[in-house]
Design a protein around this motif. Structure first.
Motif, PDB file in Angstrom:
ATOM      1  N   LEU A   1      -5.831   7.229  -2.496  1.00 32.92           N
ATOM      2  CA  LEU A   1      -6.787   6.954  -1.420  1.00 32.92           C
ATOM      3  C   LEU A   1      -7.370   5.548  -1.535  1.00 32.92           C
ATOM      4  O   LEU A   1      -7.460   4.816  -0.541  1.00 32.92           O
ATOM      5  CB  LEU A   1      -7.912   7.990  -1.454  1.00 32.92           C
ATOM      6  CG  LEU A   1      -7.537   9.420  -1.052  1.00 32.92           C
ATOM      7  CD1 LEU A   1      -8.720  10.361  -1.240  1.00 32.92           C
ATOM      8  CD2 LEU A   1      -7.050   9.458   0.393  1.00 32.92           C
ATOM      9  N   LEU A   2      -7.758   5.166  -2.748  1.00 39.04           N
ATOM     10  CA  LEU A   2      -8.326   3.827  -2.919  1.00 39.04           C
ATOM     11  C   LEU A   2      -7.261   2.746  -2.792  1.00 39.04           C
ATOM     12  O   LEU A   2      -7.570   1.596  -2.472  1.00 39.04           O
ATOM     13  CB  LEU A   2      -9.051   3.730  -4.257  1.00 39.04           C
ATOM     14  CG  LEU A   2     -10.360   4.516  -4.356  1.00 39.04           C
ATOM     15  CD1 LEU A   2     -11.102   4.170  -5.639  1.00 39.04           C
ATOM     16  CD2 LEU A   2     -11.258   4.265  -3.158  1.00 39.04           C
TER      17      LEU A   2
ATOM     18  N   LEU B   1       1.168   4.152  -2.633  1.00 41.46           N
ATOM     19  CA  LEU B   1       0.806   5.473  -2.135  1.00 41.46           C
ATOM     20  C   LEU B   1       1.966   6.453  -2.271  1.00 41.46           C
ATOM     21  O   LEU B   1       1.765   7.625  -2.594  1.00 41.46           O
ATOM     22  CB  LEU B   1       0.368   5.365  -0.675  1.00 41.46           C
ATOM     23  CG  LEU B   1      -0.328   6.580  -0.059  1.00 41.46           C
ATOM     24  CD1 LEU B   1      -1.598   6.905  -0.818  1.00 41.46           C
ATOM     25  CD2 LEU B   1      -0.637   6.305   1.414  1.00 41.46           C
TER      26      LEU B   1
ATOM     27  N   THR C   1       0.830  -1.197   0.000  1.00 39.18           N
ATOM     28  CA  THR C   1       0.000   0.000   0.000  1.00 39.18           C
ATOM     29  C   THR C   1       0.870   1.256   0.000  1.00 39.18           C
ATOM     30  O   THR C   1       0.638   2.198  -0.769  1.00 39.18           O
ATOM     31  CB  THR C   1      -0.922   0.011   1.227  1.00 39.18           C
ATOM     32  OG1 THR C   1      -1.756  -1.138   1.190  1.00 39.18           O
ATOM     33  CG2 THR C   1      -1.779   1.266   1.256  1.00 39.18           C
TER      34      THR C   1
ATOM     35  N   VAL D   1      -5.035   2.772  -0.466  1.00 36.21           N
ATOM     36  CA  VAL D   1      -5.028   2.502   0.973  1.00 36.21           C
ATOM     37  C   VAL D   1      -6.143   1.518   1.331  1.00 36.21           C
ATOM     38  O   VAL D   1      -5.945   0.576   2.101  1.00 36.21           O
ATOM     39  CB  VAL D   1      -5.191   3.815   1.765  1.00 36.21           C
ATOM     40  CG1 VAL D   1      -5.349   3.522   3.258  1.00 36.21           C
ATOM     41  CG2 VAL D   1      -4.009   4.730   1.528  1.00 36.21           C
TER      42      VAL D   1
ATOM     43  N   GLY E   1      -4.602  11.643  -6.968  1.00 39.98           N
ATOM     44  CA  GLY E   1      -4.733  11.542  -5.521  1.00 39.98           C
ATOM     45  C   GLY E   1      -5.817  10.566  -5.118  1.00 39.98           C
ATOM     46  O   GLY E   1      -5.685   9.843  -4.121  1.00 39.98           O
ATOM     47  N   PHE E   2      -6.909  10.501  -5.887  1.00 38.49           N
ATOM     48  CA  PHE E   2      -7.964   9.522  -5.610  1.00 38.49           C
ATOM     49  C   PHE E   2      -7.422   8.095  -5.771  1.00 38.49           C
ATOM     50  O   PHE E   2      -7.835   7.175  -5.067  1.00 38.49           O
ATOM     51  CB  PHE E   2      -9.154   9.749  -6.545  1.00 38.49           C
ATOM     52  CG  PHE E   2      -9.966  10.954  -6.198  1.00 38.49           C
ATOM     53  CD1 PHE E   2     -10.896  10.896  -5.175  1.00 38.49           C
ATOM     54  CD2 PHE E   2      -9.793  12.151  -6.874  1.00 38.49           C
ATOM     55  CE1 PHE E   2     -11.654  12.011  -4.830  1.00 38.49           C
ATOM     56  CE2 PHE E   2     -10.540  13.271  -6.550  1.00 38.49           C
ATOM     57  CZ  PHE E   2     -11.471  13.205  -5.524  1.00 38.49           C
TER      58      PHE E   2
ATOM     59  N   ALA F   1      -8.586   5.010 -10.520  1.00 36.38           N
ATOM     60  CA  ALA F   1      -8.604   4.735  -9.084  1.00 36.38           C
ATOM     61  C   ALA F   1      -9.014   3.286  -8.809  1.00 36.38           C
ATOM     62  O   ALA F   1      -8.381   2.582  -8.008  1.00 36.38           O
ATOM     63  CB  ALA F   1      -9.556   5.706  -8.380  1.00 36.38           C
TER      64      ALA F   1
ATOM     65  N   THR G   1       2.108   7.758  -5.763  1.00 32.48           N
ATOM     66  CA  THR G   1       1.009   8.685  -6.036  1.00 32.48           C
ATOM     67  C   THR G   1       1.199  10.003  -5.301  1.00 32.48           C
ATOM     68  O   THR G   1       1.031  11.084  -5.868  1.00 32.48           O
ATOM     69  CB  THR G   1      -0.335   8.056  -5.624  1.00 32.48           C
ATOM     70  OG1 THR G   1      -0.495   6.815  -6.310  1.00 32.48           O
ATOM     71  CG2 THR G   1      -1.489   8.969  -5.962  1.00 32.48           C
TER      72      THR G   1
END
Length: 472
Positions: A329-330, A165, A161, A332, A325-326, A383, A168
């Motif tokens: 988040l997904l 991340l 993750t 994670v 950025g989305f 995403a 990103t």
């Protein structure tokens, strides 16, 4: 004295509920140090990209020279991964991990303070060398600290993750930092990460190495390292200048010949750098193929979507960063649930299903056009595809390292991380160039998306067939 990790058990193994491992405080601290280091390296892959124009103006580097800001890092970070993974096995993973952290921090400081192109590129190359030591030894320390099963799956899930991340966040943070503080702040951020992680690591990480001390396979080390260096140089340079240049063709041919020589050397070596029987394991071979495809094809999609969003839809660099950025988040969310899915379905089914999902969602991007609503399609599709992508990252890491003795974990994780680096490097030159050289950019983007989809779905089918008899 080295700790024989083959006899260690993590407290996480004792406190875990079935399928939902609970980590002790020390386990969490160890995982924090290892994942923070991996996150730092992942951040380095992307944080500088949007700062390149400012960097070039400040240091007097023309457009053609700017590719070396990326290539100078990619060459040593990819070329020395297998060698350093094995050196860590033989002489101490913790020792090499700490040395890599110190080198990475010092090199990041040099890049921050660079006064001309030579000093900056030297810093980038030393960063890459430090990363080549950090990544395989950090992954080996993770897989030898956390026992195979739910505890390791969860640790790999968190690590995967943060890897996704970091890449990103680097895209978003790079633009924000450059606009606010200038390009040097991107390198200063990496220096800060190293200063946070390095003091914590010595007191938390146990030393581990193979029980015996066979000699290092020098011929194998030379052929694989120079082969990977040549191959990565050729692919990185081709991304900006195409495959028609003489140096690209020569480096590509040399890389393939050296890697072929490496296979021959390993078949005759008494203490090979890479065990050919390991490469013949279904889990190692097919797991790495799945990993290579998921990394190369997702990096290609991120590249062509960046072009599409800015050149066709007219988004700014900051707005483009928000779109991705989305994705972070997904990622994670995916990292939280992927170990549970692996525990329920097994790594093989998770890997195959994740590749299939990535391919299907990539196919939806064929609907992109010049209308404003396309930005929402791009945001949602990339995403959701990244959730599948992260599932593939975690499950292929579990697949490759499952059933491998602790004495060979450095080798197995070296293969995993080499696959990551080669995957990130190979996709854009092979497919991304079709978009940049197309007379009609939108048509070129659609061509890349179609080929990307076919490759990912094909890999899902072949990986499923290749792993059908494996117990993972």
């Amino acid at each position: 004295m080295a700790i024989d990790t083959t006899t260690q058990t993590s407290p996480a193994a004792d406190t875990a509920a079935p399928g939902i491992p609970r980590l002790s405080t020390r386990d969490k601290l160890v995982l924090f140090v290892l994942c923070a280091a991996q996150f730092m390296v992942a951040l380095d892959f992307s944080v500088l990209n949007v700062a390149l124009p400012d960097l070039g103006r400040d240091l007097g580097m023309n457009t053609s020279a700017l590719q070396w800001a990326v290539t100078a890092f990619a060459l040593p970070s990819g070329g020395f991964l297998l060698l350093f993974g094995r050196v860590g096995d033989l002489f101490g993973r913790r020792r090499l991990f700490l040395a890599g952290l110190a080198l990475f921090g010092a090199a990041s400081l040099l890049s921050t303070l660079a006064w001309d192109p030579a000093s900056f590129l030297t810093g980038r190359a030393l960063q890459g060398l430090g990363a080549a030591a950090i990544v395989p030894t950090g992954m080996s320390l993770l897989t030898t600290t956390f026992p195979e099963g739910p505890a390791r799956d969860r640790a790999l899930g968190i690590s995967g993750t943060l890897l996704s991340l970091g890449f990103t966040i680097g895209m978003v943070a790079g633009g924000t930092l450059t606009d606010t503080f200038g390009w040097r702040s991107t390198m200063a951020l990496l220096t800060l990460f190293a200063l946070i992680v390095l003091p914590l690591a010595p007191g938390l990480l146990p030393e581990s190495r193979t029980p015996d001390r066979p000699r290092l396979d020098v011929p194998g080390a030379i052929t694989v390292t120079t082969g990977l260096l040549s191959l990565i140089y050729a692919l990185s340079t081709a991304a900006d200048h195409g495959f028609g240049r003489a140096d690209v063709l020569a480096a590509l041919a040399a890389g393939l010949l050296l890697l072929a020589a490496f296979v021959l050397v390993e078949s005759r070596s008494a203490a090979p750098l890479v065990s050919l029987p390991m490469l013949r394991r279904r889990t190692v071979a097919w797991g790495n193929i799945g990993g290579l495809v998921t990394f190369s094809m997702m990096s290609t999609i991120v590249f062509v979507l960046t072009l599409y969003l800015q050149e066709i839809l007219g988004l700014s660099a900051f707005e483009t960063g928000l779109v991705f950025g989305f994705q972070g988040l997904l990622s994670v969310v995916a990292g939280t649930f992927a170990p549970k899915v692996i525990g329920r379905l097994g790594a093989r089914r998770t890997l195959v299903g994740s590749l299939a999902g990535q391919g299907a969602l990539t196919a939806s991007l064929l609907l992109l056009n010049t209308h404003g609503w396309s930005v929402w399609l791009a945001t949602a599709a990339v995403a959701l595809a990244s959730m599948c992508h992260l599932g593939a990252i975690i499950s292929y890491g579990v697949t490759v390292t499952s059933g491998v003795p602790d004495a060979e974990q450095g080798l197995a994780t070296g293969l995993v991380t080499s696959t990551q680096q080669v995957g990130i490097t190979v996709g854009i030159p092979l497919l991304g160039v079709l978009a940049t050289t197309s007379g009609d950019l939108l048509s070129g983007v659609h061509t890349v998306i179609a080929l990307d989809t076919a490759i990912v779905l094909g890999a899902a089918l072949l990986t499923g067939l290749g792993l059908r008899r494996s117990r993972v």
